[in-house]
Enzyme design. Structure first.
Site, PDB file in Angstrom:
ATOM      1  N   SER A  12       0.673  -1.544  -0.184  1.00  0.00           N
ATOM      2  CA  SER A  12      -0.162   0.020   0.137  1.00  0.00           C
ATOM      3  C   SER A  12       0.709   1.351   0.126  1.00  0.00           C
ATOM      4  CB  SER A  12      -0.836   0.025   0.902  1.00  0.00           C
ATOM      5  OG  SER A  12      -0.221  -0.402   2.420  1.00  0.00           O
ATOM      6  N   GLU A  14       0.698   6.010   0.572  1.00  0.00           N
ATOM      7  CA  GLU A  14       0.344   6.607   1.615  1.00  0.00           C
ATOM      8  C   GLU A  14       0.360   8.398   1.162  1.00  0.00           C
ATOM      9  OE1 GLU A  14       0.524   6.130   6.158  1.00  0.00           O
ATOM     10  OE2 GLU A  14       1.038   8.360   6.549  1.00  0.00           O
ATOM     11  N   ASP A 105      -1.584  13.760  17.872  1.00  0.00           N
ATOM     12  CA  ASP A 105      -0.493  14.361  18.156  1.00  0.00           C
ATOM     13  C   ASP A 105      -1.047  15.720  17.878  1.00  0.00           C
ATOM     14  OD1 ASP A 105       1.545  12.552  19.181  1.00  0.00           O
ATOM     15  OD2 ASP A 105       2.311  12.495  17.201  1.00  0.00           O
ATOM     16  N   PHE A 212      12.155  14.544   9.977  1.00  0.00           N
ATOM     17  CA  PHE A 212      11.106  13.505  10.264  1.00  0.00           C
ATOM     18  C   PHE A 212      11.058  12.860  11.463  1.00  0.00           C
ATOM     19  CE2 PHE A 212       9.246  13.726   5.647  1.00  0.00           C
ATOM     20  CZ  PHE A 212       8.402  14.242   5.595  1.00  0.00           C
ATOM     21  N   HIS A 262       4.590  -0.679   3.437  1.00  0.00           N
ATOM     22  CA  HIS A 262       3.909   0.759   3.164  1.00  0.00           C
ATOM     23  C   HIS A 262       4.341   1.372   2.663  1.00  0.00           C
ATOM     24  CE1 HIS A 262      -0.607   3.100   4.040  1.00  0.00           C
ATOM     25  NE2 HIS A 262       1.028   4.032   4.976  1.00  0.00           N
TER      26      HIS A 262
HETATM   27  P1  FAD Z   1      -1.898   5.360  20.846  1.00  0.00           P
HETATM   28  O1  FAD Z   1      -1.150   3.628  20.726  1.00  0.00           O
HETATM   29  O2  FAD Z   1      -2.858   5.988  21.709  1.00  0.00           O
HETATM   30  O3  FAD Z   1      -0.606   5.263  22.133  1.00  0.00           O
HETATM   31  C1  FAD Z   1       0.241   6.775  22.172  1.00  0.00           C
HETATM   32  C2  FAD Z   1       1.276   6.379  23.262  1.00  0.00           C
HETATM   33  O4  FAD Z   1       0.638   6.114  23.938  1.00  0.00           O
HETATM   34  C3  FAD Z   1       2.141   5.074  23.374  1.00  0.00           C
HETATM   35  O5  FAD Z   1       3.809   5.958  24.007  1.00  0.00           O
HETATM   36  C4  FAD Z   1       1.630   4.419  24.098  1.00  0.00           C
HETATM   37  O6  FAD Z   1       2.948   3.337  24.319  1.00  0.00           O
HETATM   38  C5  FAD Z   1       0.673   5.117  25.275  1.00  0.00           C
HETATM   39  N1  FAD Z   1      -0.084   4.597  25.817  1.00  0.00           N
HETATM   40  C6  FAD Z   1      -1.755   3.930  24.700  1.00  0.00           C
HETATM   41  N2  FAD Z   1      -2.362   3.327  25.647  1.00  0.00           N
HETATM   42  C7  FAD Z   1      -2.085   3.892  26.630  1.00  0.00           C
HETATM   43  C8  FAD Z   1      -3.044   3.828  27.681  1.00  0.00           C
HETATM   44  N3  FAD Z   1      -4.081   2.950  27.751  1.00  0.00           N
HETATM   45  N4  FAD Z   1      -2.568   4.198  28.993  1.00  0.00           N
HETATM   46  C9  FAD Z   1      -1.156   4.924  28.693  1.00  0.00           C
HETATM   47  N5  FAD Z   1      -0.143   4.941  27.788  1.00  0.00           N
HETATM   48  C10 FAD Z   1      -0.980   4.421  27.284  1.00  0.00           C
HETATM   49  N6  FAD Z   1      -0.871  10.936  13.126  1.00  0.00           N
HETATM   50  C11 FAD Z   1      -1.601  12.441  12.815  1.00  0.00           C
HETATM   51  O7  FAD Z   1      -1.835  13.237  13.271  1.00  0.00           O
HETATM   52  N7  FAD Z   1      -2.117  12.266  11.859  1.00  0.00           N
HETATM   53  C12 FAD Z   1      -1.923  10.962  10.700  1.00  0.00           C
HETATM   54  O8  FAD Z   1      -2.974  10.736   9.969  1.00  0.00           O
HETATM   55  C13 FAD Z   1      -1.171   9.417  11.099  1.00  0.00           C
HETATM   56  N8  FAD Z   1      -0.416   8.746  10.621  1.00  0.00           N
HETATM   57  C14 FAD Z   1      -0.079   8.131  10.996  1.00  0.00           C
HETATM   58  C15 FAD Z   1       0.135   6.926   9.956  1.00  0.00           C
HETATM   59  C16 FAD Z   1       1.019   5.510  10.867  1.00  0.00           C
HETATM   60  C17 FAD Z   1       1.255   4.351   9.449  1.00  0.00           C
HETATM   61  C18 FAD Z   1       1.828   6.076  12.258  1.00  0.00           C
HETATM   62  C19 FAD Z   1       2.887   5.002  11.987  1.00  0.00           C
HETATM   63  C20 FAD Z   1       1.688   7.487  12.565  1.00  0.00           C
HETATM   64  C21 FAD Z   1       0.910   7.862  12.179  1.00  0.00           C
HETATM   65  N9  FAD Z   1       0.914   9.228  13.196  1.00  0.00           N
HETATM   66  C22 FAD Z   1      -0.321   9.515  12.544  1.00  0.00           C
HETATM   67  C23 FAD Z   1       1.579   9.591  13.726  1.00  0.00           C
HETATM   68  C24 FAD Z   1       0.517   9.295  15.288  1.00  0.00           C
HETATM   69  O9  FAD Z   1      -0.106  10.088  15.795  1.00  0.00           O
HETATM   70  C25 FAD Z   1       1.368   9.157  16.454  1.00  0.00           C
HETATM   71  O10 FAD Z   1       3.204   8.645  16.647  1.00  0.00           O
HETATM   72  C26 FAD Z   1       1.195   9.641  17.872  1.00  0.00           C
HETATM   73  O11 FAD Z   1       2.322  10.260  18.860  1.00  0.00           O
HETATM   74  C27 FAD Z   1       0.621   8.059  18.194  1.00  0.00           C
HETATM   75  O12 FAD Z   1      -0.433   7.460  17.920  1.00  0.00           O
HETATM   76  P2  FAD Z   1      -1.029   5.653  17.657  1.00  0.00           P
HETATM   77  O13 FAD Z   1      -2.696   5.785  17.742  1.00  0.00           O
HETATM   78  O14 FAD Z   1       0.210   5.126  18.303  1.00  0.00           O
HETATM   79  O15 FAD Z   1      -1.102   5.561  19.987  1.00  0.00           O
END
Ligand code: FAD
Length: 281
Positions: A12, A14, A105, A212, A262
């Site tokens: 895929s 992005e 974020d 980045f 990806h």
């Molecule tokens: P989570 O899975 O929620 O994790 C975030 C942090 O919180 C981690 O340190 C985790 O260990 C911790 N955590 C998780 N659950 C808990 C809990 N229950 N209690 C305490 N701590 C916890 N960002 C954007 O803004 N837009 C995008 O479109 C985007 N696309 C992305 C695509 C990919 C493939 C990737 C890898 C990243 C992308 N990001 C994007 C960046 C991403 O949003 C950031 O890395 C963000 O900081 C974490 O998102 P996550 O979904 O991994 O968060």
């Protein structure tokens, strides 16, 4: 790595939502050119609390207009259940079947965590609201999410997110394949069996890559940084070296059983097309 070897492979690409007319025109051409490689889907990023959110829907519509499967990213931090539900309803109406579900974020200076604090809550909400309609992708961090206090803690959170109802994961980019293989093995030991597809960042511009990587916590190995620095402003040399490094990384990942790739294309056809063609995928 054995756990990933029997899984079907998914390739895929992005994009991010272009901000200008010129960017939109250029992305339409990229979609057409990369579409000829027959990716499983094109995904499009979504700004957490930013102004690019309508751009995601517009980009997804353009991908579908050109006849390809689209996967919008959704971030939840700073958002509300009502807003996410409206987005989901809109995507179902458009015929979208895949979503990349993330926490996101908040932009610097913004501090409204909102209803959802972590991505697993978004995954749970999407499942609760839409059942199994969507194929849900989540994010994974082979070198640890920058805010996690340890890799073990990050793995536990990743397992919880996967178990909440994700179908697959896409990793943050990395240049050290061992980090990925170790992460996948650790996940298997915890009983996480979903495909974990490596995210690939083609190297074309050292300053941009360094910026980045600083932000997302991805390590640029010393030997790669030293070479890129040594090329200075010689963009051709950077591109040739970057292509070689990325191609070898992809070859290693596939040879050792990664369930697809990806590509973070940065809205450009190259070097993703060349890598894809040289891999023969
Ligand atoms: P989570 O899975 O929620 O994790 C975030 C942090 O919180 C981690 O340190 C985790 O260990 C911790 N955590 C998780 N659950 C808990 C809990 N229950 N209690 C305490 N701590 C916890 N960002 C954007 O803004 N837009 C995008 O479109 C985007 N696309 C992305 C695509 C990919 C493939 C990737 C890898 C990243 C992308 N990001 C994007 C960046 C991403 O949003 C950031 O890395 C963000 O900081 C974490 O998102 P996550 O979904 O991994 O968060």
């Amino acid at each position: 790595m054995e756990s990933q070897k029997k899984l079907p492979r998914t390739y895929s690409c992005e994009f991010f939502p272009p901000k200008t007319e010129q960017g939109r025109a250029s992305l339409s051409v990229t979609i057409d050119e990369l579409g000829r490689l027959k990716p499983a889907y094109f995904s499009c990023t979504y700004g957490a609390g930013g102004s690019t959110q309508d751009g995601t829907t517009d980009t997804v519509k353009e991908i579908m207009r050109q006849g390809f499967a689209a996967a919008p990213h959704i971030t939840c931090i700073g958002s509300t259940p009502e807003k996410i539900k409206a987005l989901l309803d809109g995507y179902i109406a458009l015929g979208i079947q895949r979503i990349v579900a993330l926490r996101g974020d908040l932009p610097p200076g913004q501090d409204q965590a909102g209803h959802f604090l972590y991505a697993d809550q978004l995954v749970a909400f999407i499942r609760q609201q839409t059942g199994n309609h969507f194929h849900l992708e989540i994010a994974a961090y082979p070198e640890k999410h920058p805010q996690a206090s340890s890799i073990q803690e990050d793995l536990r959170h990743f397992k919880k997110k996967a178990d909440t109802g994700a179908n697959a994961a896409i990793t943050q980019y990395f240049f050290n394949p061992d980090a990925y293989f170790r992460f996948v093995d650790d996940c298997a030991q915890l009983g996480v069996t979903i495909p974990i597809v490596p995210g690939i960042m083609p190297i074309t511009n050292y300053k941009q890559l360094a910026r980045f990587s600083e932000g997302c916590g991805a390590e640029i190995p010393r030997w790669i940084a030293a070479r890129l620095e040594g090329y200075g402003e010689d963009l051709e040399a950077i591109r040739a070296f970057g292509l070689d490094v990325t191609l070898r990384l992809c070859e290693t990942l596939l040879e050792r059983g990664a369930p697809g790739l990806h590509f973070y294309t940065l809205n450009r056809t190259e070097p993703t097309r060349t890598i894809w063609e040289q891999l023969g995928i």
